[in-house]
Structures are given as C-alpha cells and as structure tokens.
Design a protein around this motif. Sequence first.
Motif, short mmCIF file in Angstrom:
data_model
loop_
_atom_site.label_atom_id
_atom_site.label_comp_id
_atom_site.label_asym_id
_atom_site.label_seq_id
_atom_site.Cartn_x
_atom_site.Cartn_y
_atom_site.Cartn_z
N THR A 89 4.96 -25.33 -62.16
CA THR A 89 4.35 -26.12 -61.09
C THR A 89 2.96 -26.61 -61.49
O THR A 89 2.60 -27.77 -61.25
N PRO A 120 8.13 -20.20 -62.69
CA PRO A 120 8.01 -21.31 -61.73
C PRO A 120 6.56 -21.67 -61.41
O PRO A 120 6.23 -22.85 -61.24
N LYS A 172 9.54 -28.77 -63.26
CA LYS A 172 10.38 -27.72 -62.72
C LYS A 172 11.01 -26.93 -63.86
O LYS A 172 11.45 -27.52 -64.84
#
Length: 270
Positions: free
Chosen positions: A87, A83, A92
């Motif tokens: 980012t 993640p 996503k």
Amino acid sequence: MTVLAAAIALVGSLFFALGAALQQFEAVGSTKPGLLALLRKPRWLLGGVSILAGGGLHIVALGLGPLTIVQPMGVASLLFALPLAATLHGRKPSRQELGAAAVVAAGLILLVLMVPESEGPTRLDPNGVLTLLGVSGVAAVLLWAGSRAVSPAGRAALLATSSGVLYGATATLMRVLVDGTWNWWYLLALPVPALLALVMLQRAYAVGHFGVSFASLQIADPLTAVAFGALLLGEPLPTGIAPIAAAALTAAGTVALARTSPLEARNELA
C-alpha cells in the motif's frame, strides 16, 4: 486470559509489521539509506516507535498467555507487513506473493511450536559471551560479503539474514542478563550486535524486495536464538522428522517469495 493474550499478540504483530513497512519505505526511497540519515526522517522514526510498541505488546501477551499461543501470533506480522508495504508503494500484493508468505509463516509457526521449553536459570560465562559475539559477527560478515555477488532478491535475503543472526545473538545475550548471569560488561556489549543488526536490516530494506528481507529476518532471528541456546546454554532442540519438514516448508516459501516479490527500487550500497 488466553484469548486476550492472543488478541494482544496479534495487535502487537500489526504494530511490528507497520513499523517494518514504514522503515523499509523510507530506506528504499532514500539516496543515502545510512542509519544517521534515516534517523532524521520522521516516518522512519515513527516506524521505530511502532516496532517498540509491537514488542511491548508481545511481552504483555507472554505474561497473560502460554508461549504456544502467543508466538504463532507474532509470526503473523509477515502476513500483515506485505499488504502494508504494498500500500505504501502504491500497489496491491499478488496472490502468489501472499501465498508464498503464508507458506513461510506456516513453516515458521511449526518450527516455533516444536522448540522445547527450557528449564532452570540461564547462565553463560565470559568465554561463552565472546563466542556468542564472535560467531554471530563472523556469520554476519560472511553473509554481507556473499550479498555483494548475488541478485537483488538474494542480496535482500542475505543482508536480512545477517541482521537476523545479529538480532538472535542480541536476544540470547538479553536472556542471559534477564534470567541468570549479571555482568556490567555484558550490558555494555549488548548494543553492539543490536546496532549492527539495525544497520544490516536497513541495507536489506534499501534493496527493494521487502517481502524477501522481512521473511528472512523472521526466520533467521528465532532460529539463531534457538541455535545459540542449544550450543551455549545447553537448551534442548526439537528432534525427529517434523522439524526438518517444517524447515523445508519455510525454505520453499522463502524461495517462492523471492521469485514473486517485486523490486520496489534499486539502491547500490557499499
């Protein structure tokens, strides 16, 4: 103390994941992802500081709690890293990507928990050190050569595996220095596989498949250290069908991750 150790190890994993994501972001976005060029990038250096902080917290956690609690927390860095990297790249992570990473993490945790603890001092004669460096060096070169003839995802995996093999050799040599045998040239030899591992890892990151490269590193590093521990230090290996099943689970997760991990960028490296 056990809860505190688990919490510290988990925070350490977060720092390690953040550092890896920052370094991959700089490597994949650089026209010259060589180590000297990356050393001039503040964000890449910040990633290195974050990785060192994560490693320090992991050591503190090992001093406070049992290995069976601390080590699985370290594997969690894979679930944090995806993640964070996504980012940074403005996207996503998909459910398939996170699911594959969870499978890899589960298999790796099972493998880590099955490795028997070693007993007694760790000793290795000079011929053993030469064997350690020679075998890891040859394996790393073969993996690098193989990476030149495969798809981008395969290339990221092989380059990161090459790095993991060299880091595993570094960890084994470090254990020898800390636990048992002291020799000044052992200390001089220590930076060689570590620096080569760092170079290979940045090449893996520059390919663009961060999930694949980070997972491959997470797998190759401890497994190499365990293999060298058994072959050169006489340490026990896990037995039975369970380790095979855990290894198969890890392999299946890595293949699935290679199919779902996006290619952030493409850099052709020599």
